[in-house]
Design an enzyme around this catalytic site. Sequence first.
Site, PDB file in Angstrom:
ATOM      1  N   HIS A 183     -25.834  30.030  -0.644  1.00 64.88           N
ATOM      2  CA  HIS A 183     -26.290  31.214  -1.369  1.00 64.88           C
ATOM      3  C   HIS A 183     -25.336  32.361  -1.090  1.00 64.88           C
ATOM      4  CE1 HIS A 183     -29.939  29.827  -3.241  1.00 64.88           C
ATOM      5  NE2 HIS A 183     -30.341  29.265  -2.117  1.00 64.88           N
ATOM      6  N   ASP A 242     -22.204  36.244  -5.946  1.00 66.04           N
ATOM      7  CA  ASP A 242     -22.708  35.680  -7.198  1.00 66.04           C
ATOM      8  C   ASP A 242     -22.153  36.417  -8.413  1.00 66.04           C
ATOM      9  OD1 ASP A 242     -24.209  33.916  -5.742  1.00 66.04           O
ATOM     10  OD2 ASP A 242     -26.153  34.752  -6.271  1.00 66.04           O
TER      11      ASP A 242
END
Length: 399
Positions: free
Chosen positions: A137, A167
């Site tokens: 993540h 991200d």
Amino acid sequence: MPLTSLKILDFSTLLPGPYATMMLSDMGADVLRIESPSRPDLCRHLPPVDERGTSYIHQTLNRSKKSLGLDLKNPEAIELIHRLIADYDIIVEQFRPGVMQRLGLDYNTLKEINPKLIYCSITGYGQTGPKKDKGGHDINYLAIAGLASYTGTPDTGPMPIGFQIADIAGGSMHSVTAILAAVIERSHNGEGQYIDISMTDAAFALNAMTGASALGSGEVPQLANGVLNGGAFYNHYETRDGRYFSVGSIEPQFMTQLCEAIGRPDLVKNGLKYTPESQAPLIEALTEAFKLQDYQHWCEVFENLDACVEPTLNVIEASQHPQLVERKMVVEVPTLGSASVKQIASPIKFSKHTTKYSFTGCEVGHHNDDIIKALGIDDEHYQKMKANGVFGSSSNQIR
């Protein structure tokens, strides 16, 4: 819009891929999401949700995108993809390496059908390397990339960031850049290509200033020891009523106004020397000064000064700030019902175009009928495909 000629098949979920295709859609690209009817995108259910149970996050990330619900384990669904890429000649996918190959949807297979295909894979670690098959993540990619190592304080250690740098700045932004570069090249030579985006690679590249210094000098950056990471006055300061102000008065003309505003013009010279001994008195003075007055007082003080000092706003306050209001950074986007939802607008302003937002993120398979009809498949064949589970089991088919 500038990208009206682009047609994209979007196999991605969660944040990096959907944010990238949202950007492309906002600029006019025709984006068709390929979604599993049985394993919905987790972003659909992230709270808070509206009265339909649909997440506001999903509604924003997938605005103006069509949805085709397909069971990609069904061979007929794969055949549909093969037909679609004759027209939708850009693919964005976010599976782990090897998944699309097992489905028969990898670049090498599909480019034989359409040599003009541009195929972008977004993964945490890329298609090669010892970590390519591992999950991760945003916090992991920032850690591996070195960014987290100098973000925090010696007391707290590395700190979690409130927004997804790897991200979005890593995966989404670099994907959009690469896709558009490939489109330009294709316009010259008629050929597509494969794009391998690693969020870790992209996060590592974001060490633009600190990384350049570290690699050039060999010196390892530390927590709160630089001008911009808490080692100097450049920081947030608490007011008497518990609010905060950001202070970024690095240049001499800004430092002069800052020190005069807090009644300490004698500290201008300290602000321009980035040593602990010089910075300590300025940091102490700023900390004490801001705590003497309420937030509103400091708003009024710095409103008419050009000192690089601004209030630290929450998101709702930011949406109502005159600057962002003037820039029309909040828009009302219609749902496919009768309502509309407030969303963050595209930040890109074109002189020749006004961004249009067709609808918020829709239900899985909402556009099945339209897509199948456009492919020239007659209703009898369509019904057989439904019965064969191409669009999922009968219990989860939208149409």
